[in-house]
Design an enzyme around this catalytic site. Structure first.
Site, PDB file in Angstrom:
ATOM      1  N   VAL A 134       6.091  -5.561   9.751  1.00 19.47           N
ATOM      2  CA  VAL A 134       6.133  -4.346   8.919  1.00 19.47           C
ATOM      3  C   VAL A 134       6.422  -4.729   7.473  1.00 19.47           C
ATOM      4  O   VAL A 134       7.403  -5.420   7.185  1.00 19.47           O
ATOM      5  CB  VAL A 134       7.218  -3.353   9.404  1.00 19.47           C
ATOM      6  N   ASP A 203      -2.665   1.416  11.710  1.00 16.98           N
ATOM      7  CA  ASP A 203      -1.762   0.346  11.258  1.00 16.98           C
ATOM      8  C   ASP A 203      -0.407   0.938  10.829  1.00 16.98           C
ATOM      9  O   ASP A 203       0.652   0.469  11.247  1.00 16.98           O
ATOM     10  CB  ASP A 203      -2.439  -0.408  10.095  1.00 16.98           C
ATOM     11  N   LYS A 207       3.493   0.631  12.549  1.00 13.79           N
ATOM     12  CA  LYS A 207       4.667   0.259  11.751  1.00 13.79           C
ATOM     13  C   LYS A 207       5.736   1.351  11.817  1.00 13.79           C
ATOM     14  O   LYS A 207       6.934   1.059  11.879  1.00 13.79           O
ATOM     15  CB  LYS A 207       4.236  -0.021  10.309  1.00 13.79           C
TER      16      LYS A 207
HETATM   17  N1  LIG Z   1      -4.055  -4.091   6.778  1.00 12.50           N
HETATM   18  C1  LIG Z   1      -2.675  -4.094   6.427  1.00 12.50           C
HETATM   19  C2  LIG Z   1      -2.178  -5.516   6.376  1.00 12.50           C
HETATM   20  C3  LIG Z   1      -0.680  -5.638   6.404  1.00 12.50           C
HETATM   21  O1  LIG Z   1      -0.146  -5.297   7.640  1.00 12.50           O
HETATM   22  C4  LIG Z   1      -2.496  -3.395   5.087  1.00 12.50           C
HETATM   23  O2  LIG Z   1      -3.480  -2.991   4.459  1.00 12.50           O
HETATM   24  O3  LIG Z   1      -1.369  -3.189   4.672  1.00 12.50           O
HETATM   25 NA    NA Z   2       8.762  -7.323   6.420  1.00 11.08          NA
END
Ligand SMILES: N[C@@H](CCO)C(=O)O
Ligand code: NA
Ligand SMILES: NC(=O)c1ccc[n+]([C@@H]2O[C@H](COP(=O)([O-])OP(=O)(O)OC[C@H]3O[C@@H](n4cnc5c(N)ncnc54)[C@H](O)[C@@H]3O)[C@@H](O)[C@H]2O)c1
Length: 435
Positions: A134, A203, A207
């Site tokens: 994260v 994503d 997180k």
């Molecule tokens: N694809 C993710 C990478 C980091 O986890 C971003 O754009 O933040």
């Molecule tokens: Na971190």
């Protein structure tokens, strides 16, 4: 003076892509300093890659395409930088069950399977560290797991996806639409050719699940997180935000919610939000990440930095590696899973949020009262109204007080059907006080 008298810590590196290559480089270049900090030599014992012949830059005797065998070999720590759930999940469970420490950057895996991974780690007395999962380089998970373990965290809210922040920042500065800005982000290499996981919020949701679990000492998985991406954010939304002195960010928001009966639950969600331009998160531009933490005793804390990229992410991996090596040297362990609070996850519809609604309405007497009546009928209280006359129409901007999200959604649906409403120009949740 340093003491490097511990038994050599043998490390298996699984995956040597963007992050793995930087970890291999730093491990080699900084071997002496890492040994001094860990109290024992930290030695790269093997690197699992898909095609060893494609890696002339790496020490050939360390390469293998058999990650499973490398995990089973005589290594103390497994650093996993392949990503995804399968087959990595089984390899890491095997490593932990055998008492090997695991360091990983894999948010997709942690967000769904941290309970079973921690169970295996706890049973064998092994370490599981994942600072890079994260907000990349930003020290965030260790502060939540350790530094703030004595405090009561009430909210964690932040920008944890660089790709979407880059796109929204660019839309804000150019006034351009979503589709053309995404194309530009792909062209510049900020967004991947298939940007689905980023732009649809997967994503950021992974997180959020990790952050909510650690902050509130409970278990939240990615499937518990309400998720909306940025593909519906329009140039009109950005313009409406600007007109209010706000900007649009994709936020991961994790908070404790206390019900009317006093019971506590957790809300974890990812969606676009209008925040005041004076808010610390509003000034986080480009691909940077920032996370705001509110805790009872500590007050407000802000974490800011690079959330992605090979070297920044490798920094967090190396920090974890030194931590697990130190633990081995002294014969201790890092923190176990802390999920004692076992809080339920509140459905989005019952989560208190605030909306901004921008309407194009007929400019005749009584329209404002009619619109306000629909809010009242849904028990949604209005915080601010701004009306601006045009020719025969008027622009009406309404910001609400907190109300259950389902009531706000129903209000907007009902308003969209009113004869006097020509167009619902923009609807978005808001966070932060107005200045
Ligand atoms: N694809 C993710 C990478 C980091 O986890 C971003 O754009 O933040
Ligand atoms: Na971190
Ligand atoms: N890149 C970033 O900025 C960033 C930031 C934070 C976290 N992460 C996480 O770090 C992890 C790695 O990301 P990355 O960007 O380095 O990805 P990447 O695609 O660049 O690297 C992954 C590597 O794993 C290799 N691989 C796949 N299957 C394998 C197998 N069976 N055996 C050996 N190697 C195999 C691939 O060939 C590739 O080289 C992911 O979990 C990602 O979510 C990445």
């Amino acid at each position: 003076m340093s003491t490097v008298d511990g038994k050599t810590v043998r490390v298996a590196l699984l995956g040597c892509g963007t992050v793995g290559a930087e970890v291999a480089r730093l491990l080699t270049e900084q071997a002496g300093e890492l040994a001094a900090r860990a109290g024992a030599p930290v030695e790269l014992a093997g690197i699992a890659v898909r095609r060893p012949d494609k890696h002339p830059e790496l020490p050939q005797h360390l390469l293998t395409n058999d990650a499973a065998a490398l995990v089973e070999s005589d290594v103390d720590v497994v650093v996993e930088l392949i990503g995804g759930v399968d087959p990595v999940r089984e390899w890491l469970l095997t490593a932990l069950r055998k008492g090997k420490s695991v360091v990983t950057a894999n948010k997709a895996l942690l967000a769904e399977y941290s309970a079973e991974l921690f169970e295996a780690a706890d049973a064998a007395g092994a370490d599981l560290y994942f600072e890079a999962a994260v907000a990349g380089a930003i020290p965030l998970l260790r502060p939540l797991r350790e530094s703030l373990a004595g405090d009561r965290i009430t909210k964690v809210m932040g920008i944890v996806n660089g790709t979407t922040n880059f796109i929204l920042s660019a839309m804000d500065s150019t006034g351009a639409g979503y589709a053309e800005t995404l194309d530009e982000a792909v062209r510049l290499g900020y967004a991947e050719a298939d940007p689905t996981a980023d732009v649809d919020g997967y994503d950021a949701a992974s997180k959020a699940a990790i952050l909510a679990s650690l902050a509130f000492h409970t278990r939240v998985t990615a499937s518990d997180v309400h998720r909306e991406g940025i593909s519906n954010v329009s140039a009109s939304d950005i313009a409406a935000a600007k007109a209010l002195g706000r900007t649009v960010k994709l936020l991961s928001i994790c908070e404790r919610v206390t019900g009317e009966d006093g019971t506590e639950s957790v809300s974890a969600r990812v969606h676009p939000v209008m925040i005041p331009r004076s808010h610390p998160l509003a000034n986080v531009g480009g691909a940077f990440n920032a996370v705001f933490v509110e805790a009872d005793a500590a007050g407000n804390l802000m974490f800011y930095g690079q959330g992605a990229g090979g070297a920044p992410t490798a920094s967090a991996v190396l920090g974890d590696l030194v931590a697990v090596a130190r633990n081995r040297v002294v014969g201790g362990r890092g923190p176990r899973e802390s999920a004692h609070a076992a809080l339920p996850v509140r459905p989005m519809g019952q989560t208190p949020t605030r909306y901004h609604v921008s309407l194009d309405v007929a400019d005749k007497p009584g329209v404002l009262a009619q619109v306000a009546q629909v809010f009242a009928a849904h028990e949604v209280s209005i915080a601010a109204v701004r009306q601006r006359d045009r020719h025969d129409t008027a622009s009406l901007v309404i910001v609400t007080h907190l109300a259950p999200d389902a009531a706000l959604e129903a209000t907007v649906e009902a308003i969209g059907k009113m004869d006097v409403v020509n167009e619902v120009v923009s609807v978005m949740r808001v966070e932060g006080e107005d200045t």
